[in-house]
Design an enzyme around this catalytic site. Structure first.
Site, short mmCIF file in Angstrom:
data_model
loop_
_atom_site.label_atom_id
_atom_site.label_comp_id
_atom_site.label_asym_id
_atom_site.label_seq_id
_atom_site.Cartn_x
_atom_site.Cartn_y
_atom_site.Cartn_z
CG ASN A 169 4.93 -7.87 8.19
OD1 ASN A 169 5.74 -8.74 7.90
ND2 ASN A 169 4.54 -6.95 7.32
CG HIS A 174 3.45 -11.26 4.02
ND1 HIS A 174 4.29 -11.52 5.08
CD2 HIS A 174 3.45 -9.91 3.86
CE1 HIS A 174 4.77 -10.37 5.54
NE2 HIS A 174 4.27 -9.39 4.82
CB CYS A 187 6.92 -9.73 2.96
SG CYS A 187 7.25 -8.29 3.98
#
Ligand SMILES: CC(C)(COP(=O)(O)OP(=O)(O)OC[C@H]1O[C@@H](n2cnc3c(N)ncnc32)[C@H](O)[C@@H]1OP(=O)(O)O)[C@@H](O)C(=O)NCCC(=O)NCCS
Length: 342
Positions: free
Chosen positions: A285, A254, A120
């Site tokens: 996500n 993020h 990420c």
């Protein structure tokens, strides 16, 4: 004596764009398999739907669509891209890397091309690398792509992470500038916490057992790290850019969990008027794609952000993290979300 290329005074993000998986999968579709509910997932994560791509769309397809759009938005020909950096953890081959194939597909033939596995944090790692490359004279135009098709690694019965994950790709073109428009990258890792999030078994075990790997995390541990440690990293990135938190106009963290985002806003001390990216609500996500996709959405939904100071931070498996302050590029001109066909 060895000659060096002449350095440039700064680098900038010229354009950002992205694509999401075409299907918006609601919480209700996943909840029964994990003894959960739409209400629990919304209240604990902020997620309402996650974007997922169909079986006919690969990570590379998503990366190509995002890269093509970013190059077009930058007003460049693909052949002008001299380096392609792809952040991804969902490429199926150890070698070759996916970036050379991506460069070929895009028409950036001959570009330097390599993958980075920073999960990420992949996009923000890539922006840090592109900034350094451009400033040092190593490349004129760099394409940074964060692309992940996480749905190929989810376990529908897993309560720890699978229900959070989506598919997408985001891309940015980085070029030279008369002054720094990308702040210093504050990055790092904490390998002592590697076991807390990532692939559950390696490919040797997968072959031996015939069980496909999936992702797992120790949610509460990662949650605390993301809130407490990443707020410190964000403050370091602001200071490294010679700024103070009250000068930050846009926050693009993020997209892991809306509660993490809200806690980070408080701990960094961002003002009430700061625009905070919340793409997670509809996209979920998407790992390396999450930060550029969140920027892409802000550009569409809030015209006039071009030139504003944005703090961006990526963090995840590794554990790896990277943050920097960037001047946002001009907003997209009324585009709609492009979704590759299933
Ligand atoms: C995964 C996550 C959403 C779980 O939320 P949480 O509030 O930490 O939940 P906990 O694990 O503390 O569990 C709280 C309760 O909910 C339950 N629960 C856990 N997961 C659940 C789920 N998916 N659905 C329903 N209930 C769940 C637990 O059993 C526990 O019940 P109990 O209180 O009766 O014991 C959260 O920890 C998180 O977002 N972590 C970080 C994610 C992240 O940043 N990842 C980065 C890598 S990209």
């Amino acid at each position: 004596m060895i000659a060096a290329r002449s350095a440039r005074p700064g680098a900038r993000v010229v354009a950002v764009d992205g694509v999401r998986g075409a299907e918006a999968v609601p919480n209700a579709a996943l909840a029964p398999a994990i003894d959960s509910s739409d209400e629990w997932i919304r209240s604990r994560t902020g997620i309402v739907t996650r974007a997922r791509a169909g079986a006919g769309v690969s990570m590379l397809d998503l990366a190509e669509a995002a890269g093509r759009r970013a190059i077009e938005r930058a007003g460049l020909e693909p052949a002008q891209i001299e380096a392609v950096i792809l952040g991804s953890v969902t490429h199926f081959s150890q070698t070759p890397a996916a970036a050379p194939a991506l460069a070929e597909r895009l028409g950036a033939r001959g570009a330097a091309a390599f993958d980075i596995s920073a999960a990420c944090a992949g996009y923000c790692y890539g922006i840090g690398l592109a900034d350094a490359l451009v400033r040092s004279g190593g490349a004129e135009h760099v394409l940074v792509v964060g692309a992940d098709k996480l749905s190929e690694f989810v376990d529908p019965a897993d309560r720890s992470i699978s229900f959070l994950l989506g598919d997408g790709a985001g891309a940015a073109v980085v070029a030279g500038s008369d002054r720094p428009r990308i702040g210093p990258t504050v990055w790092g890792s904490d390998g002592a916490k590697a076991r807390h999030v990532g692939q559950d078994i390696d490919f040797r075990e997968a072959v031996a057992t015939g069980v496909w790997p999936t992702l797992r995390q120790d949610g509460p541990t990662v949650y605390k790290w993301a809130v407490f440690e990443m707020a410190k990293v964000a403050l370091e990135a602001i200071a490294a850019a010679g700024l103070t938190p009250d000068q930050i106009e846009v926050f693009v963290p993020h997209q892991a969990n809306l509660r993490i985002i809200e806690q980070q806003v408080k701990r960094i001390g961002l003002g009430l008027d700061v625009i905070v990216a919340k793409d997670i609500v509809e996209t979920g996500n998407t790992s390396a794609a999450s930060v550029p996709l969140a920027i892409e959405r802000l550009g569409r939904e809030r015209p006039g952000l071009g030139g504003k100071l944005a703090l961006q931070i990526g963090f995840g498996a590794g554990l790896a993290y990277a943050a920097q302050v960037v001047e946002l590029p001009p907003a997209p001109a009324g585009q709609t979300i492009h979704q590759p066909n299933n």
